[in-house]
Design a protein around this motif. Sequence first.
Motif, PDB file in Angstrom:
ATOM      1  N   THR A  87       0.832  -1.194   0.000  1.00 52.05           N
ATOM      2  CA  THR A  87       0.000   0.000   0.000  1.00 52.05           C
ATOM      3  C   THR A  87       0.871   1.250   0.000  1.00 52.05           C
ATOM      4  OG1 THR A  87      -1.671  -1.182   1.252  1.00 52.05           O
ATOM      5  CG2 THR A  87      -1.836   1.197   1.220  1.00 52.05           C
ATOM      6  N   VAL A 115      -2.825   5.115   0.970  1.00 53.47           N
ATOM      7  CA  VAL A 115      -3.699   5.204  -0.193  1.00 53.47           C
ATOM      8  C   VAL A 115      -3.989   3.794  -0.701  1.00 53.47           C
ATOM      9  CG1 VAL A 115      -3.973   6.155  -2.515  1.00 53.47           C
ATOM     10  CG2 VAL A 115      -2.681   7.424  -0.779  1.00 53.47           C
ATOM     11  N   ARG A 116      -5.277   3.447  -0.701  1.00 54.80           N
ATOM     12  CA  ARG A 116      -5.683   2.097  -1.114  1.00 54.80           C
ATOM     13  C   ARG A 116      -6.400   2.148  -2.459  1.00 54.80           C
ATOM     14  NH1 ARG A 116      -6.792  -1.700   3.122  1.00 54.80           N
ATOM     15  NH2 ARG A 116      -8.763  -2.041   2.053  1.00 54.80           N
ATOM     16  N   ASP A 131      -9.029   0.691  -3.398  1.00 54.92           N
ATOM     17  CA  ASP A 131     -10.491   0.696  -3.274  1.00 54.92           C
ATOM     18  C   ASP A 131     -11.022   2.028  -2.747  1.00 54.92           C
ATOM     19  OD1 ASP A 131      -9.680   0.587  -0.639  1.00 54.92           O
ATOM     20  OD2 ASP A 131     -10.708  -1.276  -0.172  1.00 54.92           O
ATOM     21  N   SER A 132     -10.174   3.038  -2.652  1.00 59.74           N
ATOM     22  CA  SER A 132     -10.514   4.388  -2.173  1.00 59.74           C
ATOM     23  C   SER A 132     -10.855   4.444  -0.691  1.00 59.74           C
ATOM     24  CB  SER A 132     -11.674   4.985  -2.984  1.00 59.74           C
ATOM     25  OG  SER A 132     -11.274   5.133  -4.325  1.00 59.74           O
ATOM     26  N   ASN A 133     -10.601   3.373   0.050  1.00 63.45           N
ATOM     27  CA  ASN A 133     -10.776   3.382   1.500  1.00 63.45           C
ATOM     28  C   ASN A 133      -9.433   3.704   2.143  1.00 63.45           C
ATOM     29  OD1 ASN A 133     -13.541   2.702   1.685  1.00 63.45           O
ATOM     30  ND2 ASN A 133     -13.039   0.576   1.201  1.00 63.45           N
ATOM     31  N   ASP A 134      -9.004   4.943   1.967  1.00 59.20           N
ATOM     32  CA  ASP A 134      -7.704   5.382   2.474  1.00 59.20           C
ATOM     33  C   ASP A 134      -7.730   5.499   3.994  1.00 59.20           C
ATOM     34  OD1 ASP A 134      -7.187   5.588  -0.218  1.00 59.20           O
ATOM     35  OD2 ASP A 134      -7.343   7.760  -0.265  1.00 59.20           O
TER      36      ASP A 134
END
Length: 120
Positions: free
Chosen positions: A2, A18-19, A21-24
């Motif tokens: 990640t 920063v992931r 899948d936008s689940n940061d």
Amino acid sequence: MTPVRKITVTDIEVSISVRPDSNDYISLTDMAHFKDKDRTNYIIQNWMRLRSTIDFLGLWERLNNPDFKGIEFDAFKRQVSKSKRYIHLHRMAKEQLSHFNAIDAEKRFRTITDGNMLLE
């Protein structure tokens, strides 16, 4: 792996994982540096005791954890003693940590991406 980005907020660097899948995820420890750079653990402990934080964590768990035990959490919220809540939160954190270790999440956070330079 990640990637981790950094932003600067009032002269404090804050890490953001920063992931895809936008689940940061944002680093609470880095944010706690704003109040006290040397004792971030106390800042986070005090934050964890707030009723609003407990409500937020309960909502987050309901939305993101299919195994969340809402009835047990509601009973926990009704407790008056802060020390009992802290003990229960500590137990929950240990359970979550063992879960993360089981899926080997730690290895994903060992490599830090800083611009184009890879640091280990």
